[in-house]
Design a protein around this motif. Sequence first.
Motif: not given
Length: 85
Positions: A44-63
């Motif tokens: 699903p698009k939301a899951d794909f975006e989490k795994m490819t960039w949203h999770n990394a963004e959240r991990f480093i604390g950066m938008d």
Amino acid sequence: KFLGRRRTRELCEIYGADRILFGSDFPMWNPSEEFEMFESLDFPKADFEKMTWHNAERFIGMDIRQKPFRGQAITFSPPHTKRRR
């Protein structure tokens, strides 16, 4: 391919999209081919975006969608984590 389609999908389902980061810096395989395989799994698009960039963004604390103004420093705040002793 490193894990292959079936095993990659299994691991994503076991651990969940919130805990997966797609990375491209491992030198033994072709990152483009791995990304194409990952993309072809039709998450699903939301899951794909989490795994490819949203999770990394959240991990480093950066938008990462916000671009700094010219001359402005890029800063980030890592999430608070408990340190192991």
